[in-house]
Design a protein around this motif. Structure first.
Motif, PDB file in Angstrom:
ATOM      1  N   GLY A  42      20.670  17.810  36.087  1.00 23.73           N
ATOM      2  CA  GLY A  42      21.037  19.184  36.395  1.00 23.73           C
ATOM      3  C   GLY A  42      22.324  19.600  35.695  1.00 23.73           C
ATOM      4  N   ARG A  43      22.717  20.857  35.897  1.00 22.39           N
ATOM      5  CA  ARG A  43      23.906  21.383  35.225  1.00 22.39           C
ATOM      6  C   ARG A  43      25.149  20.754  35.832  1.00 22.39           C
ATOM      7  N   ASP A  44      25.816  19.924  35.050  1.00 20.31           N
ATOM      8  CA  ASP A  44      26.902  19.100  35.569  1.00 20.31           C
ATOM      9  C   ASP A  44      28.155  19.243  34.708  1.00 20.31           C
ATOM     10  N   GLU A  45      29.141  18.389  34.964  1.00 20.10           N
ATOM     11  CA  GLU A  45      30.402  18.446  34.221  1.00 20.10           C
ATOM     12  C   GLU A  45      30.224  18.050  32.760  1.00 20.10           C
ATOM     13  N   PHE A  46      29.201  17.259  32.483  1.00 15.72           N
ATOM     14  CA  PHE A  46      28.959  16.861  31.090  1.00 15.72           C
ATOM     15  C   PHE A  46      28.712  18.087  30.225  1.00 15.72           C
ATOM     16  N   VAL A  47      27.808  18.981  30.646  1.00 13.69           N
ATOM     17  CA  VAL A  47      27.530  20.175  29.841  1.00 13.69           C
ATOM     18  C   VAL A  47      28.654  21.190  29.951  1.00 13.69           C
ATOM     19  N   ALA A  48      29.383  21.215  31.074  1.00 11.24           N
ATOM     20  CA  ALA A  48      30.549  22.102  31.183  1.00 11.24           C
ATOM     21  C   ALA A  48      31.602  21.704  30.156  1.00 11.24           C
ATOM     22  N   ASP A  49      31.800  20.403  29.987  1.00 11.97           N
ATOM     23  CA  ASP A  49      32.750  19.931  28.982  1.00 11.97           C
ATOM     24  C   ASP A  49      32.292  20.307  27.573  1.00 11.97           C
ATOM     25  N   LYS A  50      31.005  20.178  27.304  1.00 12.17           N
ATOM     26  CA  LYS A  50      30.487  20.573  25.991  1.00 12.17           C
ATOM     27  C   LYS A  50      30.697  22.071  25.766  1.00 12.17           C
ATOM     28  N   ALA A  51      30.518  22.871  26.820  1.00 11.12           N
ATOM     29  CA  ALA A  51      30.727  24.310  26.693  1.00 11.12           C
ATOM     30  C   ALA A  51      32.167  24.609  26.309  1.00 11.12           C
ATOM     31  N   LYS A  52      33.112  23.930  26.930  1.00 14.41           N
ATOM     32  CA  LYS A  52      34.519  24.153  26.613  1.00 14.41           C
ATOM     33  C   LYS A  52      34.843  23.721  25.180  1.00 14.41           C
ATOM     34  N   ARG A  53      34.246  22.624  24.748  1.00 12.56           N
ATOM     35  CA  ARG A  53      34.476  22.179  23.370  1.00 12.56           C
ATOM     36  C   ARG A  53      33.901  23.170  22.361  1.00 12.56           C
ATOM     37  N   LEU A  54      32.751  23.731  22.673  1.00 12.30           N
ATOM     38  CA  LEU A  54      32.155  24.742  21.796  1.00 12.30           C
ATOM     39  C   LEU A  54      32.980  26.025  21.807  1.00 12.30           C
ATOM     40  N   ALA A  55      33.530  26.378  22.968  1.00 12.75           N
ATOM     41  CA  ALA A  55      34.387  27.556  23.047  1.00 12.75           C
ATOM     42  C   ALA A  55      35.606  27.394  22.143  1.00 12.75           C
ATOM     43  N   ALA A  56      36.142  26.183  22.082  1.00 10.02           N
ATOM     44  CA  ALA A  56      37.294  25.926  21.223  1.00 10.02           C
ATOM     45  C   ALA A  56      36.952  26.059  19.744  1.00 10.02           C
ATOM     46  N   LEU A  57      35.660  25.972  19.424  1.00 14.32           N
ATOM     47  CA  LEU A  57      35.214  26.158  18.043  1.00 14.32           C
ATOM     48  C   LEU A  57      34.937  27.632  17.725  1.00 14.32           C
ATOM     49  N   GLY A  58      35.111  28.493  18.717  1.00 12.92           N
ATOM     50  CA  GLY A  58      34.943  29.922  18.480  1.00 12.92           C
ATOM     51  C   GLY A  58      33.646  30.517  18.971  1.00 12.92           C
ATOM     52  N   TYR A  59      32.858  29.742  19.724  1.00 15.74           N
ATOM     53  CA  TYR A  59      31.578  30.225  20.211  1.00 15.74           C
ATOM     54  C   TYR A  59      31.669  30.661  21.672  1.00 15.74           C
ATOM     55  N   LEU A  60      30.757  31.512  22.079  1.00 16.58           N
ATOM     56  CA  LEU A  60      30.511  31.755  23.494  1.00 16.58           C
ATOM     57  C   LEU A  60      29.463  30.742  23.931  1.00 16.58           C
ATOM     58  N   ALA A  61      29.869  29.794  24.753  1.00 23.16           N
ATOM     59  CA  ALA A  61      28.971  28.713  25.177  1.00 23.16           C
ATOM     60  C   ALA A  61      28.479  28.989  26.586  1.00 23.16           C
ATOM     61  N   PHE A  62      27.192  28.770  26.803  1.00 21.80           N
ATOM     62  CA  PHE A  62      26.562  29.073  28.086  1.00 21.80           C
ATOM     63  C   PHE A  62      25.707  27.884  28.487  1.00 21.80           C
ATOM     64  N   ALA A  63      26.168  27.144  29.499  1.00 18.42           N
ATOM     65  CA  ALA A  63      25.402  26.010  30.022  1.00 18.42           C
ATOM     66  C   ALA A  63      24.397  26.537  31.033  1.00 18.42           C
ATOM     67  N   THR A  64      23.126  26.401  30.716  1.00 19.22           N
ATOM     68  CA  THR A  64      22.067  26.973  31.533  1.00 19.22           C
ATOM     69  C   THR A  64      21.771  26.103  32.754  1.00 19.22           C
ATOM     70  N   ASP A  65      21.006  26.674  33.666  1.00 21.55           N
ATOM     71  CA  ASP A  65      20.632  25.991  34.904  1.00 21.55           C
ATOM     72  C   ASP A  65      19.105  26.022  35.013  1.00 21.55           C
ATOM     73  N   MET A  66      18.474  24.878  34.941  1.00 16.67           N
ATOM     74  CA  MET A  66      17.016  24.822  35.023  1.00 16.67           C
ATOM     75  C   MET A  66      16.509  24.666  36.454  1.00 16.67           C
ATOM     76  N   TYR A  67      17.330  24.125  37.371  1.00 18.24           N
ATOM     77  CA  TYR A  67      16.827  23.713  38.671  1.00 18.24           C
ATOM     78  C   TYR A  67      17.119  24.695  39.802  1.00 18.24           C
ATOM     79  N   GLY A  68      18.231  25.393  39.749  1.00 13.13           N
ATOM     80  CA  GLY A  68      18.623  26.274  40.836  1.00 13.13           C
ATOM     81  C   GLY A  68      20.077  26.056  41.202  1.00 13.13           C
ATOM     82  N   LYS A  69      20.702  27.116  41.698  1.00 10.84           N
ATOM     83  CA  LYS A  69      22.134  27.084  41.984  1.00 10.84           C
ATOM     84  C   LYS A  69      22.500  25.927  42.909  1.00 10.84           C
ATOM     85  N   GLY A  70      23.399  25.068  42.418  1.00 13.76           N
ATOM     86  CA  GLY A  70      23.896  23.960  43.224  1.00 13.76           C
ATOM     87  C   GLY A  70      22.985  22.758  43.310  1.00 13.76           C
TER      88      GLY A  70
END
Length: 239
Positions: A42-70
């Motif tokens: 599920g959507r966890d800290e691993f993909v949140a960290d990747k999103a932040k790293r991509l943001a630092a490269l100048g992108y708008l990063a969006f970690a999606t959720d396939m399963y449902g909130k929480g």
């Protein structure tokens, strides 16, 4: 430079989902979008960290959720129960991918003409399925993804460029799956490339992966090489 991050709720067929987005507020105007698809837990800290790293490269990063909130898995058994409904019903999986795309397009920083998708493990399959739907994406990247094609799209026409980053010793994507994917992408008219890392198993980008009997082992060199390959790919497709 300051990386701004937050969550945003969105819906798919009545199911409440929650994405995580990040961007650099020092970048002016709209910026290219990268959708990130999570592994089977599920959507966890691993993909949140990747999103932040991509943001630092100048992108708008969006970690999606396939399963449902929480909703997160906490064991291989739970993870499997969460993932399997989407493996059995790939049309459902594909609808959920497009729900995330519609949501990220509403963000004020999103350049909707420059969108890519990427994913890890189960998320790599999601990224490939996104391309298989014929979505208007600049490109997709699969990190140690599952490669099994969907039955509901037997003859896809792929518009997105495709980068597959794969461990040669991955038991979840054996050589016959690799060859089948290469054949499929060629028939679909895709501009594709594949980087195969020797001595490398599944989940090679995840530092906590350490289960050789299950086939998931972190490999630092492959992790670094694959991230550089991704950066080069995005620089090309977003130019």
């Amino acid at each position: 430079m300051a990386i701004v991050s937050n969550t945003v709720d969105y819906l798919d067929d009545g199911v409440l989902l929650q994405g995580f987005f990040a961007y650099d507020d020092a970048v002016e105007g709209m910026r290219p979008v990268v959708l990130i698809h999570h592994a089977w837990a599920g959507r966890d800290e691993f993909v949140a960290d990747k999103a932040k790293r991509l943001a630092a490269l100048g992108y708008l990063a969006f970690a999606t959720d396939m399963y449902g909130k929480g909703i997160r898995g906490s064991s291989p058994e739970e993870n499997g129960r969460l993932m399997q409904p989407f493996m059995r019903d790939r049309a459902k999986l594909q609808r959920r991918l497009h729900a995330a795309l519609a949501s990220v397009k509403l963000l004020p920083w999103a350049d909707n003409t420059r969108i890519a998708a990427m994913g890890f493990c189960f998320g790599g399959l999601c990224a490939l399925d996104f391309a298989r739907t014929g979505a208007e994406l600049r490109g997709v990247v699969s990190f140690h993804g599952l490669l099994v094609p969907p039955e509901n799209l037997p003859n896809p026409r792929i518009k997105a460029k495709v980068l597959v980053l794969h461990g040669h010793d991955d038991p979840m994507a054996p050589p016959e799956h690799v060859l089948a994917l290469q054949t499929e992408l060629t028939r679909a008219g895709a501009d594709w490339q594949m980087h195969v890392y020797g001595g490398t198993m599944h989940a090679f980008t995840n530092p906590v992966a350490n289960d050789p009997t299950f086939g998931t082992v972190y490999q630092a060199t492959a992790d670094q090489r694959s991230w550089r390959a991704m950066q080069n790919f995005f620089a090309e497709i977003f130019a």
